[in-house]
Scaffold this motif. Structure first.
Motif, PDB file in Angstrom:
ATOM      1  N   LEU A  90       0.952  -1.043  -0.165  1.00  0.00           N
ATOM      2  CA  LEU A  90      -0.237   0.225   0.172  1.00  0.00           C
ATOM      3  C   LEU A  90       0.979   1.247   0.204  1.00  0.00           C
ATOM      4  CD1 LEU A  90      -1.638   2.249   1.108  1.00  0.00           C
ATOM      5  CD2 LEU A  90      -2.918  -0.155  -0.251  1.00  0.00           C
ATOM      6  N   ASP A  91       0.674   1.812  -0.557  1.00  0.00           N
ATOM      7  CA  ASP A  91       1.906   2.782  -1.519  1.00  0.00           C
ATOM      8  C   ASP A  91       1.243   4.643  -1.093  1.00  0.00           C
ATOM      9  OD1 ASP A  91       4.197   4.835  -2.151  1.00  0.00           O
ATOM     10  OD2 ASP A  91       2.602   4.974  -3.857  1.00  0.00           O
ATOM     11  N   GLY A  92       1.302   4.885  -0.547  1.00  0.00           N
ATOM     12  CA  GLY A  92       1.214   6.485   0.356  1.00  0.00           C
ATOM     13  C   GLY A  92      -0.170   6.283   1.201  1.00  0.00           C
ATOM     14  N   SER A  93       0.350   5.342   2.317  1.00  0.00           N
ATOM     15  CA  SER A  93      -1.042   5.525   2.533  1.00  0.00           C
ATOM     16  C   SER A  93      -1.467   6.198   4.159  1.00  0.00           C
ATOM     17  CB  SER A  93      -0.382   4.991   4.928  1.00  0.00           C
ATOM     18  OG  SER A  93       1.470   3.208   3.601  1.00  0.00           O
ATOM     19  N   SER A  94      -0.171   7.914   3.978  1.00  0.00           N
ATOM     20  CA  SER A  94      -0.400   8.605   4.530  1.00  0.00           C
ATOM     21  C   SER A  94      -2.277   9.459   4.112  1.00  0.00           C
ATOM     22  CB  SER A  94       0.275  10.191   4.416  1.00  0.00           C
ATOM     23  OG  SER A  94       1.006  10.306   3.406  1.00  0.00           O
ATOM     24  N   ASN A  95      -2.529   8.582   2.963  1.00  0.00           N
ATOM     25  CA  ASN A  95      -3.762   9.648   1.632  1.00  0.00           C
ATOM     26  C   ASN A  95      -4.908   8.269   1.914  1.00  0.00           C
ATOM     27  OD1 ASN A  95      -3.347  11.712   0.931  1.00  0.00           O
ATOM     28  ND2 ASN A  95      -1.253  10.532  -0.587  1.00  0.00           N
ATOM     29  N   ILE A  96      -4.875   6.747   3.014  1.00  0.00           N
ATOM     30  CA  ILE A  96      -5.753   6.474   2.774  1.00  0.00           C
ATOM     31  C   ILE A  96      -6.848   6.442   3.726  1.00  0.00           C
ATOM     32  CG2 ILE A  96      -6.283   4.178   4.135  1.00  0.00           C
ATOM     33  CD1 ILE A  96      -3.209   3.880   4.420  1.00  0.00           C
ATOM     34  N   ASP A  97      -7.077   7.120   4.776  1.00  0.00           N
ATOM     35  CA  ASP A  97      -8.482   8.055   5.760  1.00  0.00           C
ATOM     36  C   ASP A  97      -8.974   9.302   5.232  1.00  0.00           C
ATOM     37  OD1 ASP A  97      -6.598   7.184   8.720  1.00  0.00           O
ATOM     38  OD2 ASP A  97      -7.273   5.957   6.912  1.00  0.00           O
ATOM     39  N   VAL A  98      -7.989   9.830   3.893  1.00  0.00           N
ATOM     40  CA  VAL A  98      -8.595  11.487   3.135  1.00  0.00           C
ATOM     41  C   VAL A  98      -8.776  11.232   1.945  1.00  0.00           C
ATOM     42  CG1 VAL A  98      -7.747  12.290   4.815  1.00  0.00           C
ATOM     43  CG2 VAL A  98      -6.193  12.273   2.870  1.00  0.00           C
ATOM     44  N   ASN A  99      -9.040   9.416   1.172  1.00  0.00           N
ATOM     45  CA  ASN A  99     -10.189   9.089   0.188  1.00  0.00           C
ATOM     46  C   ASN A  99      -8.756   9.718  -0.876  1.00  0.00           C
ATOM     47  OD1 ASN A  99     -11.851   8.306  -1.178  1.00  0.00           O
ATOM     48  ND2 ASN A  99     -13.038   9.868  -1.657  1.00  0.00           N
ATOM     49  N   VAL A 100      -8.091  10.051  -0.827  1.00  0.00           N
ATOM     50  CA  VAL A 100      -7.317  10.646  -1.724  1.00  0.00           C
ATOM     51  C   VAL A 100      -6.406   8.669  -1.885  1.00  0.00           C
ATOM     52  CG1 VAL A 100      -4.479  11.531  -2.109  1.00  0.00           C
ATOM     53  CG2 VAL A 100      -7.364  12.437  -0.792  1.00  0.00           C
ATOM     54  N   THR A 101      -5.865   8.869  -3.616  1.00  0.00           N
ATOM     55  CA  THR A 101      -5.457   8.203  -4.284  1.00  0.00           C
ATOM     56  C   THR A 101      -3.952   7.276  -3.755  1.00  0.00           C
ATOM     57  OG1 THR A 101      -5.946   8.508  -6.625  1.00  0.00           O
ATOM     58  CG2 THR A 101      -4.303   7.488  -6.748  1.00  0.00           C
ATOM     59  N   VAL A 102      -4.286   6.021  -3.921  1.00  0.00           N
ATOM     60  CA  VAL A 102      -3.352   5.210  -3.242  1.00  0.00           C
ATOM     61  C   VAL A 102      -2.483   4.087  -4.319  1.00  0.00           C
ATOM     62  CG1 VAL A 102      -4.052   5.740  -0.299  1.00  0.00           C
ATOM     63  CG2 VAL A 102      -4.130   4.109  -2.040  1.00  0.00           C
ATOM     64  N   GLY A 103      -1.935   3.236  -3.923  1.00  0.00           N
ATOM     65  CA  GLY A 103      -1.331   1.996  -4.627  1.00  0.00           C
ATOM     66  C   GLY A 103      -0.921   1.249  -4.492  1.00  0.00           C
ATOM     67  N   THR A 104      -0.149   0.322  -5.130  1.00  0.00           N
ATOM     68  CA  THR A 104       0.440  -1.165  -5.033  1.00  0.00           C
ATOM     69  C   THR A 104       1.783  -0.975  -5.971  1.00  0.00           C
ATOM     70  OG1 THR A 104      -1.491  -2.522  -3.837  1.00  0.00           O
ATOM     71  CG2 THR A 104       0.189  -3.781  -4.603  1.00  0.00           C
ATOM     72  N   ILE A 105       2.782  -1.133  -5.334  1.00  0.00           N
ATOM     73  CA  ILE A 105       4.177  -1.555  -6.814  1.00  0.00           C
ATOM     74  C   ILE A 105       4.940  -2.722  -6.185  1.00  0.00           C
ATOM     75  CG2 ILE A 105       6.381  -0.516  -7.373  1.00  0.00           C
ATOM     76  CD1 ILE A 105       5.607   2.348  -5.309  1.00  0.00           C
ATOM     77  N   PHE A 106       5.194  -3.214  -7.180  1.00  0.00           N
ATOM     78  CA  PHE A 106       5.891  -4.674  -7.043  1.00  0.00           C
ATOM     79  C   PHE A 106       6.873  -4.655  -8.281  1.00  0.00           C
ATOM     80  CE2 PHE A 106       4.114  -5.315 -11.537  1.00  0.00           C
ATOM     81  CZ  PHE A 106       2.707  -5.407 -11.108  1.00  0.00           C
TER      82      PHE A 106
ATOM     83  N   ALA B  27       9.889  -7.941 -14.853  1.00  0.00           N
ATOM     84  CA  ALA B  27       9.061  -7.653 -14.907  1.00  0.00           C
ATOM     85  C   ALA B  27       8.591  -6.058 -13.223  1.00  0.00           C
ATOM     86  CB  ALA B  27       8.246  -7.553 -15.198  1.00  0.00           C
ATOM     87  N   ALA B  28       8.053  -4.851 -13.473  1.00  0.00           N
ATOM     88  CA  ALA B  28       7.443  -3.968 -12.279  1.00  0.00           C
ATOM     89  C   ALA B  28       6.610  -3.629 -12.939  1.00  0.00           C
ATOM     90  CB  ALA B  28       8.648  -3.079 -12.085  1.00  0.00           C
ATOM     91  N   GLY B  29       5.477  -2.929 -12.066  1.00  0.00           N
ATOM     92  CA  GLY B  29       4.531  -2.340 -12.196  1.00  0.00           C
ATOM     93  C   GLY B  29       3.412  -1.873 -11.131  1.00  0.00           C
ATOM     94  N   TYR B  30       2.558  -1.231 -11.074  1.00  0.00           N
ATOM     95  CA  TYR B  30       2.386  -0.704  -9.631  1.00  0.00           C
ATOM     96  C   TYR B  30       0.335  -0.965  -9.964  1.00  0.00           C
ATOM     97  CZ  TYR B  30       1.612   4.102 -12.383  1.00  0.00           C
ATOM     98  OH  TYR B  30       1.773   4.838 -13.413  1.00  0.00           O
ATOM     99  N   VAL B  31      -0.022  -0.960  -9.525  1.00  0.00           N
ATOM    100  CA  VAL B  31      -2.072  -0.993  -9.604  1.00  0.00           C
ATOM    101  C   VAL B  31      -2.214   1.036  -8.674  1.00  0.00           C
ATOM    102  CG1 VAL B  31      -4.309  -1.488  -8.645  1.00  0.00           C
ATOM    103  CG2 VAL B  31      -2.135  -2.945  -9.926  1.00  0.00           C
ATOM    104  N   VAL B  32      -2.621   1.271 -10.222  1.00  0.00           N
ATOM    105  CA  VAL B  32      -2.987   3.109  -8.587  1.00  0.00           C
ATOM    106  C   VAL B  32      -4.600   2.907  -8.570  1.00  0.00           C
ATOM    107  CG1 VAL B  32      -3.125   4.421 -10.946  1.00  0.00           C
ATOM    108  CG2 VAL B  32      -2.977   5.270  -9.007  1.00  0.00           C
TER     109      VAL B  32
END
Ligand code: AHG
Ligand code: MN
Ligand code: MN
Ligand code: MN
Length: 312
Positions: free
Chosen positions: A109-125, A149-154
């Motif tokens: 979970l990338d961008g944890s500071s944004n979770i509780d305020v409904n702002v875009t977060v992601g997963t990076i691999f 390979a590498a990627g993310y889900v936004v």
């Protein structure tokens, strides 16, 4: 056939070998579960912080742990995976599979500071080749250009999966009706010359002085715009589509930098470089530890070159 009818599974079957395709599909399935928790927000009990502090010294968010558990569950079942490493795990999790071809490092979970305020977060691999030697934490200490390979889900208004293979970056968008990832961009390339800075400028006074001065000149020129979401995946997604430069430099009070090499800067750097951008020398760096932090500058080739020349 229009690209919008090509599913992730179909595209992977055409462009990757079977075992790698299975690993990437497992990551996609994990992200679909994570997306469901995010979408429900307070209704799914996925918000808020826990009491514990992770190996990073960060107070874990409930969704950090839930997303990590979901990724672990999907990846642990795949015989092609020799071991996984996560931002939320002190050490690698090793599976006794001598024939498994891949290692997976991820930021659940990338961008944890944004979770509780409904702002875009992601997963990076990040997918690395599994070495023939014993598998432990040190197996992951491979430089970023060795990624397979590498990627993310936004997780934003759209749920998009970005995938980089050597020489190409493609984007899939989740169909709201079925949840299926469908190909929507079959060759992403960073638009050159965009004058957009993506940095947390509240740290500017603690950056390397020459770099801070260069950014100040750009800001004073009036020619640049500034965008900072606070979720790396969201800021990088914008740069992939509209250009610009992302920087989280080393600071006088954080000489190692903030972002983690193995599961943030290397996968993002691999994506950026395969989309004709630059990640300076990130992918040449040999990691020294699983959770090593580095300074990071990536995006528009010319901007990265200018800033890298001023970042010592
Ligand atoms: P994570 O939530 O996985 O710990 O990563 C957060 C990172 C990155 O996503 C973002 O660009 C950066 O931290 C934001 O840092 P600041 O809050 O210091 O601006
Ligand atoms: Mn992160
Ligand atoms: Mn994280
Ligand atoms: Mn974190």
């Amino acid at each position: 056939m229009t690209t919008h009818s090509i599913t992730l599974a179909h595209w992977l079957a055409l462009h990757t070998e079977t075992a790698l395709a299975s690993v990437l599909l497992d990551l996609a399935h994990a992200s679909t579960e994570i997306a469901g928790l995010i979408r429900g927000g307070a209704l799914t009990g996925a918000l808020g912080s826990l009491d514990n502090v992770n190996v990073q010294g960060e107070t874990q968010k409930r969704l950090d742990v839930l997303a990590n558990d979901i990724c672990k569950r999907h990846l642990a079942a795949n015989p092609a995976i020799a071991a996984i490493a996560s931002e939320e795990e002190d050490n690698a999790i090793v599976f006794a599979r001598p024939d498994a071809a891949y290692l997976v490092a991820f930021d659940p979970l990338d961008g944890s500071s944004n979770i509780d305020v409904n702002v875009t977060v992601g997963t990076i691999f990040s997918i690395l080749p599994a070495p023939a030697t014993t598998i432990d934490d040190t197996a992951f200490l491979q430089s970023g250009h060795r990624q397979v390979a590498a990627g993310y889900v936004v997780y934003g208004p759209q749920i998009c999966l970005l995938l980089a293979l050597p020489g190409q970056v493609v984007q899939f968008t989740a169909d709201p009706a079925s949840g299926e990832f469908l190909l929507t961009h079959d060759r992403l390339s960073i638009p050159a010359g965009a004058r957009v800075i993506s940095a947390n400028v509240s740290n500017q006074s603690r950056w390397p002085p020459d770099l801070a001065a260069t950014i100040q000149q750009w800001l004073d020129s009036g020619d640049y715009n500034m965008r900072w979401v606070g979720s790396m995946v969201a800021d990088i997604h914008r740069i992939l589509h509209q250009g610009g430069v992302f920087l989280y430099p080393t600071q006088s009070d954080r000489p190692q930098g903030k972002l983690r090499l193995l599961y943030e800067c290397n996968p993002i750097g691999f994506i950026i470089e395969n989309a004709q951008g630059s990640a300076a020398d990130t992918l040449q760096t040999t990691p020294t530890s699983l959770h090593q932090r580095v300074g990071f500058i990536a995006g528009d080739q010319e901007a990265v070159t200018t800033l890298s020349d001023h970042s010592t």
